[in-house]
Design a protein around this motif. Structure first.
Motif, PDB file in Angstrom:
ATOM      1  N   ALA A  95       0.828  -1.211   0.000  1.00  0.00           N
ATOM      2  CA  ALA A  95       0.000   0.000   0.000  1.00  0.00           C
ATOM      3  C   ALA A  95       0.861   1.259   0.000  1.00  0.00           C
ATOM      4  O   ALA A  95       1.922   1.307   0.629  1.00  0.00           O
ATOM      5  CB  ALA A  95      -0.920  -0.008   1.209  1.00  0.00           C
ATOM      6  N   GLU A  96       0.394   2.279  -0.708  1.00  0.00           N
ATOM      7  CA  GLU A  96       1.151   3.519  -0.886  1.00  0.00           C
ATOM      8  C   GLU A  96       0.741   4.597   0.125  1.00  0.00           C
ATOM      9  O   GLU A  96      -0.425   4.702   0.511  1.00  0.00           O
ATOM     10  CB  GLU A  96       0.905   4.068  -2.294  1.00  0.00           C
ATOM     11  CG  GLU A  96       1.340   3.175  -3.417  1.00  0.00           C
ATOM     12  CD  GLU A  96       2.812   3.339  -3.760  1.00  0.00           C
ATOM     13  OE1 GLU A  96       3.492   4.165  -3.113  1.00  0.00           O
ATOM     14  OE2 GLU A  96       3.265   2.643  -4.684  1.00  0.00           O
ATOM     15  N   GLN A  97       1.714   5.398   0.504  1.00  0.00           N
ATOM     16  CA  GLN A  97       1.409   6.639   1.199  1.00  0.00           C
ATOM     17  C   GLN A  97       0.759   7.611   0.215  1.00  0.00           C
ATOM     18  O   GLN A  97       0.932   7.509  -1.000  1.00  0.00           O
ATOM     19  CB  GLN A  97       2.689   7.275   1.751  1.00  0.00           C
ATOM     20  CG  GLN A  97       3.372   6.504   2.862  1.00  0.00           C
ATOM     21  CD  GLN A  97       4.673   7.179   3.259  1.00  0.00           C
ATOM     22  OE1 GLN A  97       5.612   7.275   2.468  1.00  0.00           O
ATOM     23  NE2 GLN A  97       4.713   7.672   4.487  1.00  0.00           N
ATOM     24  N   LEU A  98       0.042   8.587   0.744  1.00  0.00           N
ATOM     25  CA  LEU A  98      -0.574   9.618  -0.070  1.00  0.00           C
ATOM     26  C   LEU A  98      -0.194  10.992   0.460  1.00  0.00           C
ATOM     27  O   LEU A  98       0.064  11.158   1.663  1.00  0.00           O
ATOM     28  CB  LEU A  98      -2.098   9.493  -0.048  1.00  0.00           C
ATOM     29  CG  LEU A  98      -2.694   8.217  -0.633  1.00  0.00           C
ATOM     30  CD1 LEU A  98      -4.189   8.150  -0.341  1.00  0.00           C
ATOM     31  CD2 LEU A  98      -2.446   8.133  -2.134  1.00  0.00           C
ATOM     32  N   THR A  99      -0.172  11.956  -0.417  1.00  0.00           N
ATOM     33  CA  THR A  99       0.027  13.348  -0.010  1.00  0.00           C
ATOM     34  C   THR A  99      -1.128  14.180  -0.552  1.00  0.00           C
ATOM     35  O   THR A  99      -1.437  14.127  -1.743  1.00  0.00           O
ATOM     36  CB  THR A  99       1.364  13.900  -0.538  1.00  0.00           C
ATOM     37  OG1 THR A  99       2.433  13.111  -0.017  1.00  0.00           O
ATOM     38  CG2 THR A  99       1.559  15.341  -0.098  1.00  0.00           C
ATOM     39  N   VAL A 100      -1.772  14.908   0.334  1.00  0.00           N
ATOM     40  CA  VAL A 100      -2.843  15.826  -0.048  1.00  0.00           C
ATOM     41  C   VAL A 100      -2.321  17.251   0.129  1.00  0.00           C
ATOM     42  O   VAL A 100      -1.760  17.590   1.182  1.00  0.00           O
ATOM     43  CB  VAL A 100      -4.104  15.616   0.820  1.00  0.00           C
ATOM     44  CG1 VAL A 100      -5.162  16.662   0.497  1.00  0.00           C
ATOM     45  CG2 VAL A 100      -4.656  14.213   0.613  1.00  0.00           C
ATOM     46  N   SER A 101      -2.494  18.063  -0.898  1.00  0.00           N
ATOM     47  CA  SER A 101      -2.066  19.468  -0.798  1.00  0.00           C
ATOM     48  C   SER A 101      -3.142  20.377  -1.377  1.00  0.00           C
ATOM     49  O   SER A 101      -3.903  19.976  -2.255  1.00  0.00           O
ATOM     50  CB  SER A 101      -0.736  19.682  -1.523  1.00  0.00           C
ATOM     51  OG  SER A 101      -0.831  19.319  -2.881  1.00  0.00           O
ATOM     52  N   PHE A 102      -3.191  21.603  -0.876  1.00  0.00           N
ATOM     53  CA  PHE A 102      -4.170  22.577  -1.348  1.00  0.00           C
ATOM     54  C   PHE A 102      -3.796  23.950  -0.814  1.00  0.00           C
ATOM     55  O   PHE A 102      -2.960  24.089   0.088  1.00  0.00           O
ATOM     56  CB  PHE A 102      -5.594  22.201  -0.925  1.00  0.00           C
ATOM     57  CG  PHE A 102      -5.756  21.908   0.552  1.00  0.00           C
ATOM     58  CD1 PHE A 102      -6.120  22.902   1.438  1.00  0.00           C
ATOM     59  CD2 PHE A 102      -5.548  20.628   1.042  1.00  0.00           C
ATOM     60  CE1 PHE A 102      -6.268  22.637   2.798  1.00  0.00           C
ATOM     61  CE2 PHE A 102      -5.696  20.341   2.393  1.00  0.00           C
ATOM     62  CZ  PHE A 102      -6.055  21.347   3.270  1.00  0.00           C
ATOM     63  N   TRP A 103      -4.444  24.978  -1.366  1.00  0.00           N
ATOM     64  CA  TRP A 103      -4.266  26.357  -0.922  1.00  0.00           C
ATOM     65  C   TRP A 103      -5.535  26.844  -0.254  1.00  0.00           C
ATOM     66  O   TRP A 103      -6.638  26.587  -0.750  1.00  0.00           O
ATOM     67  CB  TRP A 103      -3.943  27.251  -2.117  1.00  0.00           C
ATOM     68  CG  TRP A 103      -2.587  27.039  -2.713  1.00  0.00           C
ATOM     69  CD1 TRP A 103      -2.242  26.112  -3.655  1.00  0.00           C
ATOM     70  CD2 TRP A 103      -1.401  27.790  -2.432  1.00  0.00           C
ATOM     71  NE1 TRP A 103      -0.909  26.225  -3.970  1.00  0.00           N
ATOM     72  CE2 TRP A 103      -0.368  27.240  -3.237  1.00  0.00           C
ATOM     73  CE3 TRP A 103      -1.108  28.853  -1.577  1.00  0.00           C
ATOM     74  CZ2 TRP A 103       0.929  27.743  -3.208  1.00  0.00           C
ATOM     75  CZ3 TRP A 103       0.185  29.356  -1.555  1.00  0.00           C
ATOM     76  CH2 TRP A 103       1.188  28.797  -2.354  1.00  0.00           C
ATOM     77  N   VAL A 104      -5.378  27.566   0.865  1.00  0.00           N
ATOM     78  CA  VAL A 104      -6.532  28.109   1.582  1.00  0.00           C
ATOM     79  C   VAL A 104      -6.223  29.492   2.151  1.00  0.00           C
ATOM     80  O   VAL A 104      -5.074  29.839   2.387  1.00  0.00           O
ATOM     81  CB  VAL A 104      -6.984  27.205   2.758  1.00  0.00           C
ATOM     82  CG1 VAL A 104      -7.628  25.937   2.275  1.00  0.00           C
ATOM     83  CG2 VAL A 104      -5.842  26.933   3.708  1.00  0.00           C
ATOM     84  N   LYS A 105      -7.289  30.247   2.383  1.00  0.00           N
ATOM     85  CA  LYS A 105      -7.222  31.458   3.194  1.00  0.00           C
ATOM     86  C   LYS A 105      -8.631  31.720   3.725  1.00  0.00           C
ATOM     87  O   LYS A 105      -9.600  31.058   3.320  1.00  0.00           O
ATOM     88  CB  LYS A 105      -6.702  32.666   2.411  1.00  0.00           C
ATOM     89  CG  LYS A 105      -7.669  33.215   1.375  1.00  0.00           C
ATOM     90  CD  LYS A 105      -7.130  34.517   0.763  1.00  0.00           C
ATOM     91  CE  LYS A 105      -8.114  35.101  -0.256  1.00  0.00           C
ATOM     92  NZ  LYS A 105      -7.638  36.398  -0.808  1.00  0.00           N
ATOM     93  N   GLY A 106      -8.748  32.655   4.645  1.00  0.00           N
ATOM     94  CA  GLY A 106     -10.040  33.014   5.203  1.00  0.00           C
ATOM     95  C   GLY A 106     -10.019  34.436   5.712  1.00  0.00           C
ATOM     96  O   GLY A 106      -9.023  35.155   5.573  1.00  0.00           O
ATOM     97  N   ASN A 107     -11.109  34.856   6.336  1.00  0.00           N
ATOM     98  CA  ASN A 107     -11.181  36.205   6.879  1.00  0.00           C
ATOM     99  C   ASN A 107     -10.464  36.321   8.219  1.00  0.00           C
ATOM    100  O   ASN A 107     -10.131  37.413   8.673  1.00  0.00           O
ATOM    101  CB  ASN A 107     -12.630  36.623   7.070  1.00  0.00           C
ATOM    102  CG  ASN A 107     -13.301  35.835   8.174  1.00  0.00           C
ATOM    103  OD1 ASN A 107     -13.346  34.595   8.116  1.00  0.00           O
ATOM    104  ND2 ASN A 107     -13.805  36.518   9.201  1.00  0.00           N
ATOM    105  N   ALA A 108     -10.247  35.165   8.870  1.00  0.00           N
ATOM    106  CA  ALA A 108      -9.605  35.134  10.184  1.00  0.00           C
ATOM    107  C   ALA A 108      -9.031  33.740  10.405  1.00  0.00           C
ATOM    108  O   ALA A 108      -9.310  32.802   9.648  1.00  0.00           O
ATOM    109  CB  ALA A 108     -10.621  35.474  11.281  1.00  0.00           C
ATOM    110  N   SER A 109      -8.242  33.594  11.434  1.00  0.00           N
ATOM    111  CA  SER A 109      -7.639  32.292  11.740  1.00  0.00           C
ATOM    112  C   SER A 109      -8.713  31.262  12.072  1.00  0.00           C
ATOM    113  O   SER A 109      -9.746  31.575  12.679  1.00  0.00           O
ATOM    114  CB  SER A 109      -6.672  32.424  12.916  1.00  0.00           C
ATOM    115  OG  SER A 109      -5.606  33.285  12.599  1.00  0.00           O
ATOM    116  N   ALA A 110      -8.467  30.034  11.663  1.00  0.00           N
ATOM    117  CA  ALA A 110      -9.396  28.938  11.948  1.00  0.00           C
ATOM    118  C   ALA A 110      -8.647  27.626  11.799  1.00  0.00           C
ATOM    119  O   ALA A 110      -7.576  27.567  11.189  1.00  0.00           O
ATOM    120  CB  ALA A 110     -10.593  28.971  11.007  1.00  0.00           C
ATOM    121  N   THR A 111      -9.212  26.576  12.374  1.00  0.00           N
ATOM    122  CA  THR A 111      -8.665  25.225  12.236  1.00  0.00           C
ATOM    123  C   THR A 111      -9.771  24.312  11.733  1.00  0.00           C
ATOM    124  O   THR A 111     -10.866  24.265  12.302  1.00  0.00           O
ATOM    125  CB  THR A 111      -8.146  24.701  13.588  1.00  0.00           C
ATOM    126  OG1 THR A 111      -7.097  25.556  14.057  1.00  0.00           O
ATOM    127  CG2 THR A 111      -7.605  23.278  13.442  1.00  0.00           C
TER     128      THR A 111
END
Length: 327
Positions: A95-111
């Motif tokens: 089985a292979e490892q996976l990498t997920v990547s993306f770009w994000v921003k918002g109006n304020a900090s969040a998790t």
């Protein structure tokens, strides 16, 4: 993943008042799942993004929900067919490892949380990510899973879930972030997230979503718009949706039926559900219906009302026929 750069939006570029029910609304292949919340939001494809990206999906909270009941949730997600996942070799010693990547921003900090969910074997793993007011690239390493192979078919086998809001049913445990595990404890799926519905000023922007084999995130694989749209049309497309878009014209006898055979290009995932939106402009014939539908083709027909020349067409962008084979 499909439409990771958020360039294709066949249904609409902006829909308001969302949150009462899930579904597909703007950017193709990206679906919302929602449960029991009074929160509402607008989903839009807008011209914004980090360098190299022309578009993103923007979510804007329009009705806050700060009294969070246990079973509430809001998930931005994409489902993938099992036959497109076989190279991961999940459920084997290789089985292979996976990498997920993306770009994000918002109006304020969040998790928020990205969850990898195996629909065939009910297994999952979750990773948190942080949002700030500037575009930032998120990279998440997903360990291999030697338990449970994906089915090799056209049904949904995997979902990438982005958890944006959740009640204690999904947040009261300790986040399952280190290894794939049986999804028997819902409380570990989204622990530690902020709530997208915490204020009507809340926004989230996302683009450049990519999932790839191995432990390294490479540069986003940009496809041409035409290529990306053709991939999306396996799941959904429309005919008409333009001023005077002619479907058929000819000459026939009163009481007869006539209509074009539609060849799906590309072949659709399954035989699609067909929906006619609006009233078509017709001459000497009735409103169209449809006959036999398969993943490769379908027959749309109308009954002729007079022995004469006939035609039917969509009068503007609000009149169209949709073919939906989404997962």
């Amino acid at each position: 993943l499909y439409n990771g750069a958020m360039n294709v939006a066949q249904r609409s570029t902006s829909v308001a008042g969302l949150g009462a029910a899930g579904g597909y609304f703007t950017t193709d292949r990206w679906q919302f799942a929602t449960g029991s919340s009074a929160g509402r939001f607008t989903m839009a494809q807008i011209a914004d993004g980090p360098a190299g990206f022309a578009n993103c999906t923007k979510l804007s909270c329009t009705t806050a929900d700060t009294s969070i009941a246990a079973g509430e949730y809001l998930i931005f997600r994409q489902k993938i067919e099992g036959q497109d996942l076989q190279q991961i070799k999940k459920g084997t010693a290789s089985a292979e490892q996976l990498t997920v990547s993306f770009w994000v921003k918002g109006n304020a900090s969040a998790t928020y949380v990205v969850e990898m969910y195996d629909l065939d074997n009910s297994r999952q793993i979750s990773k948190t990510f942080a949002v700030t007011t500037s575009w930032a690239k998120i990279t998440l390493l997903i360990p291999a899973d030697t338990t449970g192979a994906y089915d090799d078919d056209s049904d949904a086998s995997f979902t990438l879930n982005v958890w944006l809001h959740a009640g204690s049913t999904y947040t009261s445990g300790t986040l399952n972030s280190s290894a794939w595990a049986a999804a028997s404890d819902a409380a570990v799926r989204a622990a530690g997230i902020s709530s997208f519905y915490d204020a009507t000023s809340r926004t989230l922007f996302m683009t450049g979503v990519q999932m790839e084999l191995g432990p390294t995130a490479t540069e986003f694989e940009h496809r041409t718009y035409g290529h990306e749209k053709e991939l999306c049309k396996r799941y959904f497309y429309r005919l008409g949706a333009a001023t005077n878009a002619l479907f058929e014209k000819g000459y026939n006898s009163a009481g007869g039926y006539s209509g074009p055979t539609i060849t799906h290009n590309p072949e659709m995932r399954v035989a699609p559900t067909i929906t006619k939106t609006g009233t078509f402009t017709v001459s000497n014939c009735g409103q169209p219906g449809w006959g036999s539908i398969t993943p490769t083709s379908g027959f749309i027909q109308t009954q002729i009302s007079a022995t004469a020349a006939y035609s039917w067409y969509s009068s503007d962008a609000a009149h169209y026929v949709s073919f939906d084979a989404e997962i």
